[in-house]
Design a protein around this motif. Sequence first.
Motif, mmCIF file in Angstrom:
data_model
loop_
_atom_site.group_PDB
_atom_site.id
_atom_site.type_symbol
_atom_site.label_atom_id
_atom_site.label_comp_id
_atom_site.label_asym_id
_atom_site.label_seq_id
_atom_site.Cartn_x
_atom_site.Cartn_y
_atom_site.Cartn_z
ATOM 1 N N TYR A 1 -19.290 6.165 3.401
ATOM 2 C CA TYR A 1 -19.413 4.848 2.759
ATOM 3 C C TYR A 1 -18.286 3.904 3.189
ATOM 4 O O TYR A 1 -18.503 2.710 3.379
ATOM 5 C CB TYR A 1 -19.397 5.026 1.245
ATOM 6 N N ILE A 2 -17.094 4.442 3.357
ATOM 7 C CA ILE A 2 -15.931 3.611 3.677
ATOM 8 C C ILE A 2 -15.760 3.415 5.188
ATOM 9 O O ILE A 2 -15.398 2.333 5.646
ATOM 10 C CB ILE A 2 -14.654 4.220 3.080
ATOM 11 N N THR A 3 -16.038 4.458 5.983
ATOM 12 C CA THR A 3 -15.719 4.395 7.410
ATOM 13 C C THR A 3 -16.935 4.182 8.310
ATOM 14 O O THR A 3 -16.809 3.558 9.374
ATOM 15 C CB THR A 3 -15.024 5.688 7.867
ATOM 16 N N GLY A 4 -18.091 4.753 7.949
ATOM 17 C CA GLY A 4 -19.247 4.752 8.834
ATOM 18 C C GLY A 4 -19.220 5.892 9.831
ATOM 19 O O GLY A 4 -20.160 6.063 10.620
ATOM 20 N N CYS A 5 -18.172 6.697 9.817
ATOM 21 C CA CYS A 5 -18.042 7.822 10.740
ATOM 22 C C CYS A 5 -18.853 9.008 10.235
ATOM 23 O O CYS A 5 -18.666 9.451 9.093
ATOM 24 C CB CYS A 5 -16.578 8.214 10.907
ATOM 25 N N GLN A 6 -19.721 9.542 11.076
ATOM 26 C CA GLN A 6 -20.620 10.618 10.684
ATOM 27 C C GLN A 6 -20.154 11.986 11.179
ATOM 28 O O GLN A 6 -20.923 12.941 11.142
ATOM 29 C CB GLN A 6 -22.021 10.323 11.229
ATOM 30 N N GLN A 7 -18.914 12.087 11.600
ATOM 31 C CA GLN A 7 -18.425 13.310 12.243
ATOM 32 C C GLN A 7 -17.321 13.980 11.432
ATOM 33 O O GLN A 7 -16.623 13.322 10.665
ATOM 34 C CB GLN A 7 -17.921 12.963 13.643
ATOM 35 N N PRO A 8 -17.145 15.284 11.616
ATOM 36 C CA PRO A 8 -16.087 16.009 10.899
ATOM 37 C C PRO A 8 -14.727 15.802 11.541
ATOM 38 O O PRO A 8 -14.602 15.228 12.625
ATOM 39 C CB PRO A 8 -16.542 17.474 11.029
ATOM 40 N N GLY A 9 -13.699 16.264 10.837
ATOM 41 C CA GLY A 9 -12.374 16.359 11.440
ATOM 42 C C GLY A 9 -11.432 15.201 11.228
ATOM 43 O O GLY A 9 -10.299 15.231 11.712
ATOM 44 N N GLY A 10 -11.859 14.160 10.519
ATOM 45 C CA GLY A 10 -11.012 12.993 10.352
ATOM 46 C C GLY A 10 -10.480 12.819 8.944
ATOM 47 O O GLY A 10 -10.984 13.417 7.991
ATOM 48 N N VAL A 11 -9.479 11.975 8.807
ATOM 49 C CA VAL A 11 -8.916 11.585 7.510
ATOM 50 C C VAL A 11 -8.743 10.067 7.518
ATOM 51 O O VAL A 11 -8.160 9.511 8.455
ATOM 52 C CB VAL A 11 -7.559 12.266 7.235
ATOM 53 N N ALA A 12 -9.268 9.415 6.498
ATOM 54 C CA ALA A 12 -9.126 7.962 6.360
ATOM 55 C C ALA A 12 -8.137 7.667 5.237
ATOM 56 O O ALA A 12 -8.172 8.307 4.183
ATOM 57 C CB ALA A 12 -10.476 7.320 6.056
ATOM 58 N N VAL A 13 -7.259 6.706 5.480
ATOM 59 C CA VAL A 13 -6.261 6.287 4.486
ATOM 60 C C VAL A 13 -6.424 4.789 4.272
ATOM 61 O O VAL A 13 -6.476 4.016 5.233
ATOM 62 C CB VAL A 13 -4.835 6.610 4.955
ATOM 63 N N LEU A 14 -6.526 4.408 3.018
ATOM 64 C CA LEU A 14 -6.717 2.994 2.687
ATOM 65 C C LEU A 14 -5.604 2.552 1.749
ATOM 66 O O LEU A 14 -5.355 3.185 0.717
ATOM 67 C CB LEU A 14 -8.080 2.794 2.017
ATOM 68 N N GLY A 15 -4.941 1.467 2.111
ATOM 69 C CA GLY A 15 -3.850 0.964 1.282
ATOM 70 C C GLY A 15 -3.709 -0.531 1.402
ATOM 71 O O GLY A 15 -4.193 -1.152 2.362
ATOM 72 N N HIS A 16 -3.029 -1.143 0.437
ATOM 73 C CA HIS A 16 -2.848 -2.597 0.432
ATOM 74 C C HIS A 16 -2.033 -3.067 1.640
ATOM 75 O O HIS A 16 -2.242 -4.176 2.146
ATOM 76 C CB HIS A 16 -2.166 -3.038 -0.865
ATOM 77 N N ASP A 17 -1.100 -2.246 2.092
ATOM 78 C CA ASP A 17 -0.242 -2.638 3.209
ATOM 79 C C ASP A 17 -0.826 -2.266 4.573
ATOM 80 O O ASP A 17 -0.704 -3.021 5.534
ATOM 81 C CB ASP A 17 1.150 -2.000 3.063
ATOM 82 N N CYS A 18 -1.453 -1.099 4.644
ATOM 83 C CA CYS A 18 -1.911 -0.588 5.944
ATOM 84 C C CYS A 18 -3.366 -0.910 6.248
ATOM 85 O O CYS A 18 -3.829 -0.740 7.375
ATOM 86 C CB CYS A 18 -1.699 0.917 6.031
ATOM 87 N N GLY A 19 -4.141 -1.378 5.232
ATOM 88 C CA GLY A 19 -5.574 -1.557 5.435
ATOM 89 C C GLY A 19 -6.232 -0.200 5.626
ATOM 90 O O GLY A 19 -5.880 0.768 4.942
ATOM 91 N N LEU A 20 -7.177 -0.097 6.563
ATOM 92 C CA LEU A 20 -7.811 1.187 6.860
ATOM 93 C C LEU A 20 -7.099 1.833 8.045
ATOM 94 O O LEU A 20 -7.081 1.285 9.149
ATOM 95 C CB LEU A 20 -9.293 1.020 7.182
ATOM 96 N N CYS A 21 -6.521 2.995 7.800
ATOM 97 C CA CYS A 21 -5.875 3.789 8.841
ATOM 98 C C CYS A 21 -6.657 5.090 8.993
ATOM 99 O O CYS A 21 -6.857 5.801 8.008
ATOM 100 C CB CYS A 21 -4.419 4.070 8.475
#
Length: 484
Positions: free
Chosen positions: A102-122
């Motif tokens: 829902y947040i990334t659109g990535c359909q693959q395993p193995g990743g980590v998404a970080v969302l913050g006010h300063d960094c945006g989507l990392c």
Amino acid sequence: MQGIVALTKLSKRISFKRILGSRSYCTDNVVDIGQPTSASHPQLLKDGEITPGITTEEYILRRKKLLELLPEKSLAIISAAPIKMMTDVVPYTFRQDADYLYITGCQQPGGVAVLGHDCGLCMFMPEAKLHDVIWQGQVAGVDAALDTFKADKAYPMKKLQEILPDMIRGSSKLFHNVQTAIPEYMKLEAFQKLAYSNNVRDLSIYTHQLRWIKSPAEIKLMKESASITCQALLLTMLHSKLHPYEGMLAAKVEYECKMRGAQRMAFNPVVGGGPNASVIHYSRNDQKIKDGDLVLMDVGCELHGYTSDLTRTWPPYGSFSSAKEELYELILETNKQCVELCKPGASIRQIHNRSVEMLQNGLKEIGVLKDVRSSAYHRLNPTSIGHYLGMDIHDCSMISYDCPLKPGVVITIEPGVYIPSYFDGPERYQGVGIRIEDEVLITETGYEVLTASIPKEVKHIESLLNNCVAMGMDSHNNLRATSS
């Protein structure tokens, strides 16, 4: 000797790049990132879409809305779903975690998404290894995170333990996806420190709020998913008269769903004939359906991340017995009245309470129950009248069933009765299971039934089964479900 070692390493790097290059391109030199894009799969995605039907702008808006919900100086961590193994070398079919998708659109395993006010989507992305590319194909990496998923920052996963701790230390609260949490970040000292001070929470309290109300693009996908299931189930109902076997019907409906574009079934089809229908989530699907018995089929498919959920009960041999028709009409009337209650401001709990009242009184009236106040009713129907539906079958579990419904919410309405063969009641009702389930979209003025094209009236079902055999039940045509 050192020169030989250096030459060998260089040769391996060149070979790896050649393999990556040959496996990173489809026809016309289009880069393969491990999942469809508008360039590699123009038949699936339009320009500007990250996943079919959902644009880059919508994904960015989702991230913005999540940040608006997150408290100041907080950070959200969402891991991709893990790969689950069937045997030592054979994985189960991968399905992405709904929040990560829902947040990334990535359909693959193995990743980590970080969302913050300063960094945006990392995004921290897996790195392609020669062995994995050879055996499984290319995967999205740092470049895809930036170019396709439009992350603000991206790093390889090996950098996570170097970069993430500082991001966590700059936060006073941490939210993460508990369902997919991984040791790689949970064991970090900075994470442990916030957890010890009780400042780590489940992110789903926010993501479920966002996912609960569907956007116009999501509603379109859910309508398409429901339409596929309706078409598949209609053909399966026709198929059942000549092939009254649970396993064959399960195979038929899955085939028809996938032939119409579904990526997978939303769950293992429930195909319960006779007494098996009284087992609510029956899934063995290994019995022949006897003449005179009903078959209950609960089925749904998944289309580009959005699920459908539909149940019909019918007599494969063409006609309801009087006792079974009596029970069926009670469930049908409950279904129709509960659908009429669906509107903004109502709640699943209110609709459920009305369904219990109707079923208790109806079952007492026809002699199945001796007393509506007894606990026997809850043995015959221990389920809720419905649930939220969306990216998951039981969607947005953090949203209470007491919450007033809003336009854009999709729910199921699924009254049923499940009478086991050993039930202490009239023999003619023993060993019978009946459920009638529809998908309902809450609109500004009331509701829209997304599964209305599948017949559920007794006369329409019997007419379908007895008059449509000549159409050819084994032909793989494009028969569309028609309104009853």
